[in-house]
Enzyme design. Sequence first.
Site, short mmCIF file in Angstrom:
data_model
loop_
_atom_site.label_atom_id
_atom_site.label_comp_id
_atom_site.label_asym_id
_atom_site.label_seq_id
_atom_site.Cartn_x
_atom_site.Cartn_y
_atom_site.Cartn_z
N ALA A 10 1.00 -1.25 -0.07
CA ALA A 10 -0.07 0.12 0.21
C ALA A 10 0.89 1.25 -0.01
O ALA A 10 0.45 2.44 0.60
CB ALA A 10 -0.80 -0.22 1.34
N ASP A 33 -0.84 -4.48 3.56
CA ASP A 33 0.45 -4.02 3.62
C ASP A 33 0.99 -4.54 5.20
O ASP A 33 0.10 -4.61 6.10
CB ASP A 33 0.73 -2.49 3.56
CG ASP A 33 2.01 -2.26 3.51
OD1 ASP A 33 2.47 -1.47 2.15
OD2 ASP A 33 2.93 -2.48 4.40
N THR A 119 6.33 -5.35 -8.60
CA THR A 119 7.73 -5.20 -7.78
C THR A 119 9.03 -5.44 -8.82
O THR A 119 9.03 -6.56 -9.66
CB THR A 119 7.68 -6.32 -6.76
OG1 THR A 119 6.47 -5.90 -5.88
CG2 THR A 119 9.12 -6.35 -6.00
N ARG A 151 6.20 5.61 -21.68
CA ARG A 151 7.14 6.75 -21.58
C ARG A 151 7.76 7.03 -23.03
O ARG A 151 7.91 8.11 -23.20
CB ARG A 151 8.47 6.17 -20.71
CG ARG A 151 8.14 6.27 -19.13
CD ARG A 151 9.27 5.31 -18.15
NE ARG A 151 8.88 5.60 -16.88
CZ ARG A 151 9.42 4.86 -16.06
NH1 ARG A 151 10.17 3.99 -16.33
NH2 ARG A 151 9.31 5.05 -14.58
N HIS A 175 12.75 -5.60 -18.39
CA HIS A 175 12.07 -4.20 -17.90
C HIS A 175 13.58 -3.91 -17.31
O HIS A 175 13.85 -3.70 -15.98
CB HIS A 175 11.21 -4.13 -16.92
CG HIS A 175 10.99 -3.02 -16.25
ND1 HIS A 175 10.71 -1.85 -17.10
CD2 HIS A 175 10.87 -2.51 -15.02
CE1 HIS A 175 10.46 -0.93 -16.23
NE2 HIS A 175 10.62 -1.10 -14.96
O1 TXD Z 1 7.69 -0.73 -14.27
C1 TXD Z 1 7.88 -1.34 -12.90
N1 TXD Z 1 7.48 -2.75 -12.90
C2 TXD Z 1 8.39 -0.55 -11.84
C3 TXD Z 1 8.22 -1.29 -10.51
C4 TXD Z 1 8.05 0.92 -11.75
C5 TXD Z 1 8.20 1.47 -10.74
C6 TXD Z 1 8.65 0.87 -9.15
N2 TXD Z 1 8.70 -0.36 -9.35
C7 TXD Z 1 8.92 -1.31 -8.13
O2 TXD Z 1 7.47 -1.23 -7.36
C8 TXD Z 1 9.67 -0.66 -7.00
O3 TXD Z 1 11.00 -1.07 -7.39
C9 TXD Z 1 9.31 -1.54 -5.85
O4 TXD Z 1 10.07 -2.79 -5.90
C10 TXD Z 1 7.73 -1.66 -6.12
C11 TXD Z 1 6.98 -0.71 -5.27
O5 TXD Z 1 7.20 0.62 -5.58
P1 TXD Z 1 6.55 1.69 -4.35
O6 TXD Z 1 7.28 3.07 -4.92
O7 TXD Z 1 5.28 1.26 -4.31
O8 TXD Z 1 7.51 1.27 -3.05
P2 TXD Z 1 6.82 1.70 -1.54
O9 TXD Z 1 6.19 2.94 -1.69
O10 TXD Z 1 8.12 1.36 -0.96
O11 TXD Z 1 5.86 0.46 -1.39
C12 TXD Z 1 6.03 -0.81 -1.07
C13 TXD Z 1 5.36 -1.39 0.13
C14 TXD Z 1 5.43 -0.61 1.30
O12 TXD Z 1 4.19 0.03 1.78
C15 TXD Z 1 5.96 -1.86 2.06
O13 TXD Z 1 5.52 -1.75 3.57
C16 TXD Z 1 5.30 -2.82 1.52
O14 TXD Z 1 5.60 -2.76 0.27
N3 TXD Z 1 5.98 -4.30 2.01
C17 TXD Z 1 5.02 -5.45 2.00
N4 TXD Z 1 3.65 -5.50 2.02
C18 TXD Z 1 3.48 -6.81 2.11
N5 TXD Z 1 4.25 -7.78 2.37
C19 TXD Z 1 5.38 -7.62 2.69
N6 TXD Z 1 6.45 -8.58 2.88
C20 TXD Z 1 6.10 -6.23 2.36
N7 TXD Z 1 7.47 -5.95 2.59
C21 TXD Z 1 7.16 -4.36 2.39
#
Ligand code: TXD
Length: 318
Positions: A10, A33, A119, A151, A175
């Site tokens: 989230a 989350d 992710t 993009r 990617h």
């Molecule tokens: O094109 C694409 N696929 C990419 C992907 C484009 C942009 C970002 N990309 C990737 O998406 C980035 O490198 C990250 O691996 C993910 C998520 O990016 P975001 O910016 O949403 O990261 P955040 O804001 O840190 O959110 C990740 C959330 C955070 O709230 C954590 O508490 C939660 O993940 N989190 C978990 N949730 C559930 N279960 C577990 N184990 C967990 N660990 C962390």
Amino acid sequence: MRKKITLIGAGQIGGTLAHLIALKDLADVVLFDVASGIAKGKALDIAQSSPVNKFNIKLSGTDNYEDTKNSDVIIITAGVPRKPGMTRDDLLGINLKIIKQVAEGIKNTSPNAFVICITNPLDVIVMALQKYSGFPKNKVVGMAGILDSSRFIYFLSQELNIPVQKIDSFVLGGHGDSMVAMLGSTKVDGKKITDLVKDGKIKKERLNEIVERTKKGGAEIVKHLEKGSAFYAPAASGVEMAESYLKDLKKQLPCAAFLNGEYDTKDLYAGVPVIIGSNGVEKIVELNLSSEEKENFKKSINSVQELFNAAKKIDPSL
Ligand code: TXD
């Protein structure tokens, strides 16, 4: 019966996904989350905007997989975003552990869901997710190509001063820096981009610069933000895939899909054009690639394979 979308993660993208789904009145949303306060707070905040934007979906936040059961779609952003100077590969070890945990959480609660993985490092994480969860390969797909293509189209529209609606193109392969902009299939207002180069409308060098900027599109935003990475365009791209599945739109979309011989590639996920409908990834669209595109695609596949080999070193069970 209203559909249910669970968002695992989230954070920046997860919260934006929830908001976009709400504005489209697409499905009920469960934000999951490990930081349950973030999930609950964002769900409540978006729900409180429903009288303004007149949507009627249910939103809730949780850290309990029981609350996510029987989801129609699951979109996964759980993980660590890239920090300045980090490569997508650096993320691998951290996010592999997380995706294994997520697979354990969803495989018994939503066995029939269509799972969209966001992710990073995307191509390998989506493959690990499919293996850890055991879900059918046509029901597990990665979001990257739509973002990279978006993009590329945006940069072209700015360069040529043409509305984005009039540009068709897509980016394939991994990617990562090896992604392949399919210039042979890029059309601007119905005209091939290669003809626009011949007519002097855009220089080949300038087009190559735009391709390079697309490859580094994520890093450019990471540099500006300093903390976190892109999330508006990634979220918009994820919703496009979820909507095509839920409404059986059968859109042709560039996504990371399981290849079983297509594009001379076997047992690997990589970005290719697919048809997404109510059966998930319903078809892998095989395009005729130019020899240059074929060569670049092969290089991209090799870099995905190398990263997957690195993942297998971390977890030999993959
Ligand atoms: O094109 C694409 N696929 C990419 C992907 C484009 C942009 C970002 N990309 C990737 O998406 C980035 O490198 C990250 O691996 C993910 C998520 O990016 P975001 O910016 O949403 O990261 P955040 O804001 O840190 O959110 C990740 C959330 C955070 O709230 C954590 O508490 C939660 O993940 N989190 C978990 N949730 C559930 N279960 C577990 N184990 C967990 N660990 C962390």
